[in-house]
Design a protein around this motif. Sequence first.
Motif, PDB file in Angstrom:
ATOM      1  N   ASP A   1       0.706  -1.233  -0.051  1.00 52.57           N
ATOM      2  CA  ASP A   1      -0.001   0.064  -0.029  1.00 52.57           C
ATOM      3  C   ASP A   1       0.773   1.242   0.007  1.00 52.57           C
ATOM      4  N   THR A   2       2.161   1.051  -0.148  1.00 55.76           N
ATOM      5  CA  THR A   2       3.236   2.270  -0.411  1.00 55.76           C
ATOM      6  C   THR A   2       3.784   2.565  -1.660  1.00 55.76           C
ATOM      7  N   THR A   3       3.655   3.971  -1.774  1.00 57.44           N
ATOM      8  CA  THR A   3       4.161   4.260  -3.288  1.00 57.44           C
ATOM      9  C   THR A   3       5.620   4.873  -2.950  1.00 57.44           C
ATOM     10  N   TYR A   4       6.602   4.965  -3.569  1.00 54.21           N
ATOM     11  CA  TYR A   4       7.841   5.391  -3.337  1.00 54.21           C
ATOM     12  C   TYR A   4       8.194   6.163  -4.514  1.00 54.21           C
ATOM     13  N   LEU A   5       8.830   7.262  -4.644  1.00 51.88           N
ATOM     14  CA  LEU A   5       9.181   7.992  -5.586  1.00 51.88           C
ATOM     15  C   LEU A   5      11.006   7.916  -5.369  1.00 51.88           C
ATOM     16  N   LEU A   6      11.755   7.223  -6.412  1.00 57.66           N
ATOM     17  CA  LEU A   6      13.277   7.108  -6.260  1.00 57.66           C
ATOM     18  C   LEU A   6      13.828   8.036  -7.438  1.00 57.66           C
ATOM     19  N   ASP A   7      14.834   8.783  -6.916  1.00 51.55           N
ATOM     20  CA  ASP A   7      15.872   9.228  -7.968  1.00 51.55           C
ATOM     21  C   ASP A   7      16.644   8.482  -8.682  1.00 51.55           C
ATOM     22  N   ARG A   8      17.521   9.198  -9.559  1.00 50.84           N
ATOM     23  CA  ARG A   8      18.185   8.311 -10.560  1.00 50.84           C
ATOM     24  C   ARG A   8      19.260   7.494  -9.741  1.00 50.84           C
ATOM     25  N   SER A   9      19.864   7.965  -8.595  1.00 47.76           N
ATOM     26  CA  SER A   9      20.693   7.256  -7.638  1.00 47.76           C
ATOM     27  C   SER A   9      19.992   5.927  -6.948  1.00 47.76           C
ATOM     28  N   GLY A  10      18.578   5.935  -7.059  1.00 47.02           N
ATOM     29  CA  GLY A  10      17.907   4.846  -6.251  1.00 47.02           C
ATOM     30  C   GLY A  10      17.512   5.310  -4.955  1.00 47.02           C
ATOM     31  N   ARG A  11      17.557   6.559  -4.291  1.00 46.07           N
ATOM     32  CA  ARG A  11      17.361   6.864  -3.242  1.00 46.07           C
ATOM     33  C   ARG A  11      15.663   7.472  -3.138  1.00 46.07           C
ATOM     34  N   VAL A  12      15.155   7.320  -1.954  1.00 45.50           N
ATOM     35  CA  VAL A  12      13.772   7.484  -1.925  1.00 45.50           C
ATOM     36  C   VAL A  12      13.701   9.058  -1.705  1.00 45.50           C
ATOM     37  N   ARG A  13      12.974   9.789  -2.672  1.00 45.77           N
ATOM     38  CA  ARG A  13      12.758  11.174  -2.308  1.00 45.77           C
ATOM     39  C   ARG A  13      11.400  11.391  -1.688  1.00 45.77           C
ATOM     40  N   SER A  14      10.352  10.456  -1.962  1.00 46.22           N
ATOM     41  CA  SER A  14       9.191  10.602  -1.361  1.00 46.22           C
ATOM     42  C   SER A  14       8.402   9.231  -1.241  1.00 46.22           C
ATOM     43  N   LEU A  15       7.630   9.168  -0.153  1.00 48.88           N
ATOM     44  CA  LEU A  15       7.057   7.939   0.406  1.00 48.88           C
ATOM     45  C   LEU A  15       5.501   8.314   0.401  1.00 48.88           C
TER      46      LEU A  15
END
Length: 132
Positions: free
Chosen positions: A40-54
Motif C-alpha cells: 500500500d506504499t508508493t515510493y518515488l526514487l531518484d536516478r541514484s535509487g534514493r527515496v525522495r518521497s513515500l
Amino acid sequence: MAGLAGTGLSGAGAVGMALPAPPAGPPAQVGGLRVCERGDTTYLLDRSGRVRSLTYARLVPDNRLWVRQSYDRAGRLTGLSVSWSGFAGRLLDVRGSFDARGRLVRESGFRARGVTTPLGSYLRAVPRGLTC
C-alpha cells in the motif's frame, strides 16, 4: 443511465464489466523520478535509487488517511503531510518540517479538537535496498 451517456456503454453492459490489465513495462516516471509500489506504499526514487518521497493511504468506509513523507538528496526526512478525515469531517490536515537530524521543527495546519496524536507516529520507515 445518465452517468454513462456518451461513453458507448449501456447501463446493462457496464455492471460486472472487467477492464484489461495495463501492459507490463518499465516503471512509471514522475518528474524524473521512478515510481515504485510495494503493497500500500508508493515510493518515488531518484536516478541514484534514493527515496525522495513515500506515500501511503488507508481508505475504509467513512475514514480516509493519507500520508506523504519527503526526503532530500541525502535521504534525510524533510517533510511530512498527514490528511485524515472521517464520517464527522476533517480531523487532521497537518504538515511538518524536519531538521537534518530528523527532529520535528515546525508543524502547521488543522487539528480537530481531541486529535493529539504526535505527527511522528504517522511516519513509516524506508526499507533498505529498495529496488524497482
